[in-house]
Design a protein around this motif. Structure first.
Motif, mmCIF file in Angstrom:
data_model
loop_
_atom_site.group_PDB
_atom_site.id
_atom_site.type_symbol
_atom_site.label_atom_id
_atom_site.label_comp_id
_atom_site.label_asym_id
_atom_site.label_seq_id
_atom_site.Cartn_x
_atom_site.Cartn_y
_atom_site.Cartn_z
ATOM 1 N N PRO A 1 -31.890 1.838 7.523
ATOM 2 C CA PRO A 1 -32.164 0.918 6.380
ATOM 3 C C PRO A 1 -32.995 -0.803 7.136
ATOM 4 O O PRO A 1 -31.933 -0.535 8.311
ATOM 5 C CB PRO A 1 -31.499 0.576 5.518
ATOM 6 C CG PRO A 1 -30.340 1.692 5.303
ATOM 7 C CD PRO A 1 -30.331 2.700 6.684
ATOM 8 N N PHE B 1 -25.982 -6.637 5.220
ATOM 9 C CA PHE B 1 -27.509 -7.468 5.298
ATOM 10 C C PHE B 1 -27.336 -7.769 3.456
ATOM 11 O O PHE B 1 -26.809 -7.070 2.740
ATOM 12 C CB PHE B 1 -28.503 -6.580 4.868
ATOM 13 C CG PHE B 1 -28.933 -6.229 6.497
ATOM 14 C CD1 PHE B 1 -27.654 -6.402 7.708
ATOM 15 C CD2 PHE B 1 -29.947 -7.478 6.982
ATOM 16 C CE1 PHE B 1 -28.317 -6.914 9.470
ATOM 17 C CE2 PHE B 1 -30.658 -7.372 8.780
ATOM 18 C CZ PHE B 1 -29.923 -7.128 10.044
ATOM 19 N N ARG C 1 -29.841 -9.101 0.436
ATOM 20 C CA ARG C 1 -31.449 -9.493 0.603
ATOM 21 C C ARG C 1 -31.879 -10.411 -0.067
ATOM 22 O O ARG C 1 -31.195 -9.357 -2.034
ATOM 23 C CB ARG C 1 -32.422 -8.310 0.785
ATOM 24 C CG ARG C 1 -34.040 -8.526 0.961
ATOM 25 C CD ARG C 1 -34.588 -7.170 1.384
ATOM 26 N NE ARG C 1 -34.559 -6.722 2.152
ATOM 27 C CZ ARG C 1 -34.572 -6.183 3.688
ATOM 28 N NH1 ARG C 1 -35.201 -7.672 3.991
ATOM 29 N NH2 ARG C 1 -34.434 -5.517 4.668
ATOM 30 N N THR D 1 -30.930 -12.283 4.151
ATOM 31 C CA THR D 1 -32.616 -12.270 4.105
ATOM 32 C C THR D 1 -33.155 -12.107 3.049
ATOM 33 O O THR D 1 -32.628 -12.567 1.570
ATOM 34 C CB THR D 1 -33.317 -11.236 5.292
ATOM 35 O OG1 THR D 1 -34.291 -10.860 5.546
ATOM 36 C CG2 THR D 1 -32.515 -9.517 4.857
ATOM 37 N N ILE E 1 -26.938 -1.696 10.860
ATOM 38 C CA ILE E 1 -27.240 -2.283 12.210
ATOM 39 C C ILE E 1 -28.067 -3.348 12.674
ATOM 40 O O ILE E 1 -29.606 -2.412 12.229
ATOM 41 C CB ILE E 1 -27.137 -1.171 13.066
ATOM 42 C CG1 ILE E 1 -26.552 0.107 13.838
ATOM 43 C CG2 ILE E 1 -27.648 -1.536 14.755
ATOM 44 C CD1 ILE E 1 -24.734 -0.539 13.592
ATOM 45 N N GLN E 2 -28.395 -4.318 12.862
ATOM 46 C CA GLN E 2 -28.905 -5.707 13.069
ATOM 47 C C GLN E 2 -30.173 -4.816 13.761
ATOM 48 O O GLN E 2 -29.987 -4.177 15.060
ATOM 49 C CB GLN E 2 -28.125 -6.785 14.078
ATOM 50 C CG GLN E 2 -29.955 -7.619 13.907
ATOM 51 C CD GLN E 2 -30.791 -8.521 12.820
ATOM 52 O OE1 GLN E 2 -32.106 -7.306 13.136
ATOM 53 N NE2 GLN E 2 -30.169 -9.545 12.665
ATOM 54 N N GLY E 3 -31.970 -5.048 13.192
ATOM 55 C CA GLY E 3 -32.785 -4.505 15.552
ATOM 56 C C GLY E 3 -33.208 -5.005 15.013
ATOM 57 O O GLY E 3 -33.710 -4.527 15.777
ATOM 58 N N HIS F 1 -34.420 -0.471 13.975
ATOM 59 C CA HIS F 1 -34.143 -0.016 12.640
ATOM 60 C C HIS F 1 -35.410 1.532 12.343
ATOM 61 O O HIS F 1 -34.472 2.400 11.977
ATOM 62 C CB HIS F 1 -33.536 -0.755 12.158
ATOM 63 C CG HIS F 1 -34.952 -1.559 11.052
ATOM 64 N ND1 HIS F 1 -35.108 -3.162 11.848
ATOM 65 C CD2 HIS F 1 -34.994 -1.883 9.875
ATOM 66 C CE1 HIS F 1 -35.841 -3.127 11.266
ATOM 67 N NE2 HIS F 1 -35.655 -3.035 10.067
#
Ligand code: SAM
Ligand code: 2KA
Ligand code: SF4
Ligand code: MG
Length: 210
Positions: A210, A38, A40, A84, A25-27, A204
Motif C-alpha cells: 500500500p 501513514f 491519509r 499525507t 514502507i515509505q515508498g 511501493h
C-alpha cells in the motif's frame, strides 16, 4: 446541532476527515524503505490530473475522526508517522502533530504546499504543483523537494522550484506513474547531467504494498 459541532472541531484540527491509516514502507523520497504509519486525510482541491488518489479529493466522503483516536492507533504501529492525503495542509495540522510529538513520535508530511504550513514537523516533503503553487514559507522549511515529472516542461518547473528551497533541501525527480516508461530515461539522463538532483521512484508500487 451535532453537525455544526463536528464542523467546528474539523475547523480547529481536532477532528480530521480520515480516508485511511495504514502501516507500510515509505515508498518515495529520502525515507524510502523505512517502515512508517501513514495517515491519509481527505480533501484536496489542487486537481492534478494524474493524481493517484483522486478518491481522496472530496473531504465529505471521509469520516471526521477525532485526532485522539488517530494518535492512539498510530502509536500501536510505529514512531514514524507520515501524514499525507489528499492535501493535509487543507486542515490545521497543529493539534494532530502536537499530539503525536507529545508521544515522542516523528512527524513527516507529504504536501503540495498549496496551503499555509501548519503543524510541528520532523520532515517536510514538498511536492509542488503547477495548478496551485506553494504558499508562505514552505520552500524554506522543506527538507526534500520531490517534483513529479509528467512531461519535458516539468524539468523547467523543477528548476524554478529548486531555486526557492533552502541549501540543505534534497532534490528529487519522480516519474509520474502512468508515463514512467517514457519519463524514466529522460529523468536518468537529466540527473546525470544535473547531479544536484536524485531519482525517486514509487517503490511501493513495484513491491505491491500500500
Ligand atoms: C497523493 S500525494 C498526497 C500529498 C500531497 N497532496 C502532495 O501532492 O504532495 C502524495 C505524493 O504522491 C505523488 N503522486 C501523486 N500521484 C502521483 C502519480 N500519478 N505518479 C507519481 N507520483 C504521484 C505526489 O506528488 C506526492 O508527492
Ligand atoms: N508506501 C507508500 N509510500 C508513500 N509515500 C508517499 C505516499 C503518499 O501517497 O503520500 C505513499 C503511499 O501511498 N504508499
Ligand atoms: S496535490 Fe496531491 S492529493 Fe492533491 S491532486 Fe495533487 S497529487 Fe493528488
Ligand atoms: Mg500514495
Amino acid at each position: 446541532m451535532v453537525e455544526n459541532n463536528v464542523m467546528d472541531l474539523v475547523e480547529k484540527g481536532l477532528m480530521l476527515p480520515l480516508m485511511e491509516e495504514f502501516y507500510t514502507i515509505q515508498g518515495e523520497g529520502f525515507h524510502k524503505g523505512t517502515a512508517a504509519y501513514f495517515i491519509r486525510v481527505g480533501g484536496c482541491d489542487v486537481g492534478c490530473h494524474w493524481c493517484d488518489v483522486k478518491e481522496s479529493w472530496n473531504a465529505e466522503t471521509h469520516p471526521p475522526t477525532a485526532i485522539e483516536s488517530i494518535i492512539s492507533n498510530a502509536e500501536k504501529y510505529s514512531d514514524t508517522i507520515v501524514i499525507t492525503g489528499g492535501e493535509p495542509l487543507t486542515w490545521d495540522m497543529g493539534p494532530l502533530t502536537e499530539g503525536l510529538k507529545a508521544k515522542k513520535m516523528k512527524t513527516h508530511i507529504e504536501t503540495s504546499g498549496a496551503y499555509p504550513l501548519t503543524g510541528v514537523w520532523d520532515w517536510i516533503c514538498l511536492s509542488p504543483k503547477k495548478n496551485k503553487l506553494p504558499v508562505g514559507d514552505v520552500h524554506q522549511k522543506a527538507d526534500e523537494l520531490k517534483v513529479i515529472v509528467y512531461n519535458k516542461h516539468d524539468f523547467i518547473f523543477a528548476e524554478e522550484q529548486a531555486a526557492q528551497v533552502g541549501g540543505n533541501c534534497i532534490l528529487y525527480l519522480q516519474p509520474e506513474w502512468s508515463v514512467r516508461d517514457k519519463m524514466v530515461p529522460l529523468i536518468v539522463d537529466y540527473v546525470m547531467q544535473h547531479p544536484k538532483w536524485k531519482v525517486s521512484l514509487q517503490t511501493h508500487k513495484y513491491l505491491n504494498i500500500p
